[in-house]
Motif scaffolding. Structure first.
Motif, PDB file in Angstrom:
ATOM      1  N   SER A   2       0.835  -1.190   0.000  1.00  0.00           N
ATOM      2  CA  SER A   2       0.000   0.000   0.000  1.00  0.00           C
ATOM      3  C   SER A   2       0.872   1.242   0.000  1.00  0.00           C
ATOM      4  O   SER A   2       1.938   1.288   0.590  1.00  0.00           O
ATOM      5  CB  SER A   2      -0.905   0.000   1.234  1.00  0.00           C
ATOM      6  OG  SER A   2      -1.540   1.237   1.384  1.00  0.00           O
ATOM      7  N   GLN A   6       0.101   4.404   6.638  1.00  0.00           N
ATOM      8  CA  GLN A   6      -0.331   3.359   7.557  1.00  0.00           C
ATOM      9  C   GLN A   6      -0.533   2.068   6.777  1.00  0.00           C
ATOM     10  O   GLN A   6      -1.605   1.791   6.260  1.00  0.00           O
ATOM     11  CB  GLN A   6      -1.631   3.780   8.262  1.00  0.00           C
ATOM     12  CG  GLN A   6      -2.117   2.777   9.307  1.00  0.00           C
ATOM     13  CD  GLN A   6      -1.091   2.561  10.414  1.00  0.00           C
ATOM     14  OE1 GLN A   6      -0.440   3.491  10.856  1.00  0.00           O
ATOM     15  NE2 GLN A   6      -0.938   1.319  10.845  1.00  0.00           N
ATOM     16  N   VAL A   7       0.512   1.274   6.649  1.00  0.00           N
ATOM     17  CA  VAL A   7       0.453   0.027   5.897  1.00  0.00           C
ATOM     18  C   VAL A   7      -0.094  -1.076   6.791  1.00  0.00           C
ATOM     19  O   VAL A   7       0.392  -1.283   7.898  1.00  0.00           O
ATOM     20  CB  VAL A   7       1.846  -0.352   5.361  1.00  0.00           C
ATOM     21  CG1 VAL A   7       1.810  -1.722   4.702  1.00  0.00           C
ATOM     22  CG2 VAL A   7       2.319   0.698   4.379  1.00  0.00           C
ATOM     23  N   THR A   8      -1.101  -1.782   6.333  1.00  0.00           N
ATOM     24  CA  THR A   8      -1.689  -2.873   7.113  1.00  0.00           C
ATOM     25  C   THR A   8      -1.582  -4.214   6.419  1.00  0.00           C
ATOM     26  O   THR A   8      -1.809  -5.239   7.041  1.00  0.00           O
ATOM     27  CB  THR A   8      -3.176  -2.587   7.392  1.00  0.00           C
ATOM     28  OG1 THR A   8      -3.875  -2.449   6.146  1.00  0.00           O
ATOM     29  CG2 THR A   8      -3.334  -1.304   8.209  1.00  0.00           C
ATOM     30  N   GLU A   9      -1.260  -4.226   5.110  1.00  0.00           N
ATOM     31  CA  GLU A   9      -1.219  -5.470   4.363  1.00  0.00           C
ATOM     32  C   GLU A   9       0.022  -5.536   3.485  1.00  0.00           C
ATOM     33  O   GLU A   9       0.499  -4.516   2.988  1.00  0.00           O
ATOM     34  CB  GLU A   9      -2.450  -5.606   3.455  1.00  0.00           C
ATOM     35  CG  GLU A   9      -3.778  -5.620   4.169  1.00  0.00           C
ATOM     36  CD  GLU A   9      -4.938  -5.783   3.202  1.00  0.00           C
ATOM     37  OE1 GLU A   9      -4.702  -6.263   2.071  1.00  0.00           O
ATOM     38  OE2 GLU A   9      -6.058  -5.429   3.569  1.00  0.00           O
ATOM     39  N   HIS A  34       7.585   0.900   8.267  1.00  0.00           N
ATOM     40  CA  HIS A  34       6.160   0.606   8.462  1.00  0.00           C
ATOM     41  C   HIS A  34       5.874   0.160   9.895  1.00  0.00           C
ATOM     42  O   HIS A  34       4.810  -0.399  10.181  1.00  0.00           O
ATOM     43  CB  HIS A  34       5.701  -0.484   7.497  1.00  0.00           C
ATOM     44  CG  HIS A  34       5.783  -0.083   6.053  1.00  0.00           C
ATOM     45  ND1 HIS A  34       5.435   1.163   5.611  1.00  0.00           N
ATOM     46  CD2 HIS A  34       6.193  -0.777   4.962  1.00  0.00           C
ATOM     47  CE1 HIS A  34       5.606   1.221   4.295  1.00  0.00           C
ATOM     48  NE2 HIS A  34       6.073   0.061   3.886  1.00  0.00           N
ATOM     49  N   PHE A  87      -1.835  -9.812   6.352  1.00  0.00           N
ATOM     50  CA  PHE A  87      -2.073  -8.757   7.335  1.00  0.00           C
ATOM     51  C   PHE A  87      -0.875  -8.610   8.276  1.00  0.00           C
ATOM     52  O   PHE A  87      -0.517  -9.550   8.989  1.00  0.00           O
ATOM     53  CB  PHE A  87      -3.340  -9.042   8.138  1.00  0.00           C
ATOM     54  CG  PHE A  87      -4.588  -9.059   7.308  1.00  0.00           C
ATOM     55  CD1 PHE A  87      -5.083  -7.897   6.740  1.00  0.00           C
ATOM     56  CD2 PHE A  87      -5.265 -10.257   7.082  1.00  0.00           C
ATOM     57  CE1 PHE A  87      -6.239  -7.911   5.970  1.00  0.00           C
ATOM     58  CE2 PHE A  87      -6.412 -10.281   6.318  1.00  0.00           C
ATOM     59  CZ  PHE A  87      -6.897  -9.113   5.747  1.00  0.00           C
ATOM     60  N   LEU A  88      -0.281  -7.435   8.294  1.00  0.00           N
ATOM     61  CA  LEU A  88       0.881  -7.204   9.132  1.00  0.00           C
ATOM     62  C   LEU A  88       0.563  -7.378  10.609  1.00  0.00           C
ATOM     63  O   LEU A  88       1.389  -7.849  11.388  1.00  0.00           O
ATOM     64  CB  LEU A  88       1.442  -5.796   8.889  1.00  0.00           C
ATOM     65  CG  LEU A  88       2.520  -5.689   7.807  1.00  0.00           C
ATOM     66  CD1 LEU A  88       1.940  -5.989   6.434  1.00  0.00           C
ATOM     67  CD2 LEU A  88       3.145  -4.303   7.813  1.00  0.00           C
ATOM     68  N   TRP A  89      -0.636  -6.986  11.004  1.00  0.00           N
ATOM     69  CA  TRP A  89      -0.990  -7.039  12.424  1.00  0.00           C
ATOM     70  C   TRP A  89      -1.837  -8.259  12.756  1.00  0.00           C
ATOM     71  O   TRP A  89      -2.365  -8.374  13.855  1.00  0.00           O
ATOM     72  CB  TRP A  89      -1.725  -5.752  12.815  1.00  0.00           C
ATOM     73  CG  TRP A  89      -0.921  -4.544  12.465  1.00  0.00           C
ATOM     74  CD1 TRP A  89      -1.120  -3.685  11.422  1.00  0.00           C
ATOM     75  CD2 TRP A  89       0.253  -4.077  13.134  1.00  0.00           C
ATOM     76  NE1 TRP A  89      -0.156  -2.713  11.399  1.00  0.00           N
ATOM     77  CE2 TRP A  89       0.698  -2.921  12.441  1.00  0.00           C
ATOM     78  CE3 TRP A  89       0.979  -4.509  14.249  1.00  0.00           C
ATOM     79  CZ2 TRP A  89       1.834  -2.214  12.823  1.00  0.00           C
ATOM     80  CZ3 TRP A  89       2.111  -3.815  14.624  1.00  0.00           C
ATOM     81  CH2 TRP A  89       2.534  -2.676  13.926  1.00  0.00           C
ATOM     82  N   SER A  91      -4.809 -11.495  12.041  1.00  0.00           N
ATOM     83  CA  SER A  91      -6.255 -11.600  11.911  1.00  0.00           C
ATOM     84  C   SER A  91      -6.759 -12.594  12.957  1.00  0.00           C
ATOM     85  O   SER A  91      -5.996 -13.096  13.773  1.00  0.00           O
ATOM     86  CB  SER A  91      -6.631 -12.069  10.497  1.00  0.00           C
ATOM     87  OG  SER A  91      -6.351 -13.452  10.347  1.00  0.00           O
ATOM     88  N   ASN A 387      -1.157 -14.881  13.243  1.00  0.00           N
ATOM     89  CA  ASN A 387      -0.099 -13.917  12.936  1.00  0.00           C
ATOM     90  C   ASN A 387       1.235 -14.653  12.975  1.00  0.00           C
ATOM     91  O   ASN A 387       1.746 -14.976  14.044  1.00  0.00           O
ATOM     92  CB  ASN A 387      -0.097 -12.760  13.947  1.00  0.00           C
ATOM     93  CG  ASN A 387       0.731 -11.592  13.466  1.00  0.00           C
ATOM     94  OD1 ASN A 387       1.665 -11.765  12.686  1.00  0.00           O
ATOM     95  ND2 ASN A 387       0.402 -10.401  13.917  1.00  0.00           N
TER      96      ASN A 387
END
Length: 634
Positions: A2, A6-9, A34, A87-89, A91, A387
């Motif tokens: 992205s 704010q990168v989340t994926e 990131h 997903f960086l954080w 699921s 994760n």
């Protein structure tokens, strides 16, 4: 990835222009930029252990030169990639695919059908902490003119290669699998070979132990024609990179030809990665649970292997049976693999066995709850998680006794209604015969029946008197899951980790455990785990120095006079079921500096090893050790 701050994926790049727009004078695109910590690859020893020796229970294990052994590459292809792992954080999809056989893998490739595939952060972190290289994928397929643009000039060729080096450097992985699956213009072939050479040389200068692998697809004439061997049609690509990934539909003669040509070219034959497609698709042996057939042939010719799509155990059968089938699958391959050894020099070894997923997250034995509102009232629920960056160090050995002792294949004929002819058939035509293949596998403990993607398990009776272990995801001490050890012969220990720990001072260990099925937390020192550690095959059995309660768990501390440890295991004084929540090896705590050295020594005994006539390994304790084990817990 992205383009927002704010990168989340984790995301791939689908076009050349998209890639250039992102990295030409773009913002900081490193993981640290990131908010993710750096993920440097862990060091490993220059020796490995043979899986076949570990399977047979050998003590001591022979150390063999890692450079002399064929390698293992795993290419992860799972429903197109970038699923819950993107997903960086993390699921809450706790039943997604996880991989935990890192200690027998040298290189991990994250594969997708996007143009430039960047491995998600969780995969990089999990692989690197186990000392495994990670590669992304560059792929073009079908009617694609991307290479026409890249190969139009040497300048454009270098531009693309430089961007690929930058991407790998920013996102902290070691290189690329190059998969060109479309025709290349004959006039561009020289530039394509130059690209492979320039990319390989450039990435070696920028990234330590980097690797460029060429997939066997396009030939020196620009034709899309899989060769299934190393030959004159693809050798120019092979000679200008670190290795070639052969297609899957090879014959044993082609393996022999590949071996011979590599030697004639002066190249290491280990740089040939022979494709093994777990889905079958023309691969010798048909893949699946018979993948060991192909791997055996590959190793007979001393070649490396590229295992493609081992996520078959999850994708084909579903998440319900994944853990059991995953262990079964890798148990068949293990005798042909090599276990590399992570180094912990002045670095704490610590694991809670977490695989990066769980039905609930635990901390110090307590469940983590997520607050939410229901009917206007605040309540709490367990929070499932997935994760991979939370994965802890995984075991070095397979689950014991899962290797198949025999397998059979039979045709089953079923009579079924032919619904297509319901209105136009007589009584004699009311049924049709459907033929299906049932495969029956047996190991020491089970009979496993597989028809298509349906599988059933039968316990053998009587259950053999063997020790084993399995991952338990029903509860945990930290993270998600723990290790269940089943001991039915207390003379034998559970070998768990092969490591190289060197602290330059005495080592202290802790084991956190519980025994919900056997009331192991009652005040009975015989039920405490006995730590087994070894160095150069000399095994020591160590009784707990002290123990304390932590919620439903018990924490045992072990003091040693060892400074180097190469093997970690656990044994018990009684037959039992025990759940390990955490194992830690670290430098001796200062609070034990004044302990009586004689008493510490009294808690430590030798294992005496005796070979039986059947060449199996039996570990009998000495009489002095039996006396030690009756000492009360301090």
């Amino acid at each position: 990835m992205s383009s927002s701050n704010q990168v989340t994926e984790s995301r791939p790049f689908n076009t050349l222009q998209e890639l250039y727009d992102a990295f030409d004078n773009g913002p900081d695109r490193s993981w640290t930029g990131h908010g993710m910590p750096a993920v440097y690859i862990a060091e490993s020893t220059d020796y490995v252990y043979r899986g076949s020796e570990i399977n047979s229970g050998n003590i001591p294990l022979e150390k063999v030169d890692r450079e002399d052994q064929p390698r293992t590459l795993v290419c992860h292809d799972m429903k197109g990639g970038y699923l819950e792992d993107r997903f960086l954080w993390g699921s809450t999809s706790h039943d997604s695919y996880v991989f935990y056989h890192w200690n027998v893998v040298d290189t991990f490739v994250y594969f997708s059908h996007h143009f430039v595939t960047i491995p998600p952060y969780g995969w990089i972190k999990a692989a690197h902490q186990h000392g495994v290289k990670v590669l992304g994928t560059v792929i073009t397929e079908g009617n694609n003119d991307t290479w026409d643009k890249i190969l139009v000039s040497r300048e454009e060729t270098r531009r693309f290669a430089n961007i690929l080096v930058l991407v790998a450097k920013c996102y902290q992985f070691e290189g690329w699998l190059l998969n060109v699956e479309n025709k290349i213009r004959q006039n561009d072939i020289n530039n394509l070979i130059y690209f492979v050479q320039y990319l390989t040389e450039s990435i070696h200068k920028e990234i330590e132990d980097s690797e460029i692998i060429w997939y066997d697809s396009v030939t020196k004439n620009g034709d899309l024609n899989w060769q299934n061997e190393l030959n004159d049609n693809n050798k120019d690509f092979f000679l200008n990179c670190d290795g070639i990934f052969l297609n899957y539909t090879w014959t044993e003669l082609q393996l022999s030809n590949s071996h011979a040509l590599a030697k004639n070219l002066g190249r290491n034959i280990k740089d040939i990665y022979v494709g093994l497609d777990v889905w079958g698709r023309g691969c010798p042996g048909g893949g699946g649970f018979n993948s060991a057939y192909a791997l055996n042939l590959i190793r007979k010719h001393d070649l490396s292997v590229a295992i493609f799509a081992p996520g078959w155990t999850h994708e084909y059968f579903g998440p319900g049976t994944f853990q059991t089938l995953e262990d079964l699958f890798w148990a068949q391959l293990f005798p042909y693999l090599y276990v590399h050894v992570p180094i912990y020099d002045n670095e704490t070894f610590k694991t809670s066995f977490c695989r990066g997923a769980g039905v609930c997250y635990y901390y110090n034995g307590e469940e983590h709850f997520e607050p939410y509102m229901m009917n206007g009232e605040r309540t709490r629920e367990k929070k499932a998680f997935y994760n991979l960056r939370m994965q802890q160090s995984q075991l070095s050995v397979p689950v014991p006794h899962l290797q198949f002792t025999q397998s059979t294949r039979r045709v089953i004929e079923n009579n079924e209604d032919d619904e297509r002819n319901n209105d136009n058939r007589g009584d004699g035509d009311s049924k049709k015969v459907q033929k299906r293949i049932e495969r029956v596998y047996e190991n020491v403990r089970n009979v496993i029946r597989v028809i298509d993607n349906l599988v059933s398990f039968e316990d053998k009776s009587p259950v053999p008197n063997v020790n084993t272990f399995e991952f338990c995801n029903e509860f945990s001490y930290k993270g998600g899951g723990c290790l269940k050890l089943t001991t039915r012969d207390y003379r034998l220990y559970h070998r768990l980790f092969l490591v190289h720990i060197d602290f330059k001072q005495d080592i202290q260990a802790t084991i956190v455990y519980t025994g919900f099925e056997t009331n192991a937390l009652e005040d009975d020192s015989r039920k405490d785990p006995v730590l087994v550690v070894g160095n150069n095959g000399n095994l020591k059995s160590i009784l707990p120095y002290e123990s304390v309660r932590i919620n439903k768990w018990k924490k045992c501390t072990y003091l040693t006079n060892l400074r180097i440890v190469e093997e970690i295991g656990v044994s018990f004084q009684v037959d039992c079921d025990c759940y390990l929540g955490e194992i830690v090896l670290e430098k001796r705590d200062q609070r034990f500096d004044n302990c009586d050295p004689a008493y510490i020594t009294s808690r430590i005994s030798n294992y005496h090893i005796q070979r039986s006539a059947s060449n199996s390994t039996e570990r009998d304790r000495s009489p002095s050790q039996e006396l030690d084990r009756k000492s009360p817990t301090v």
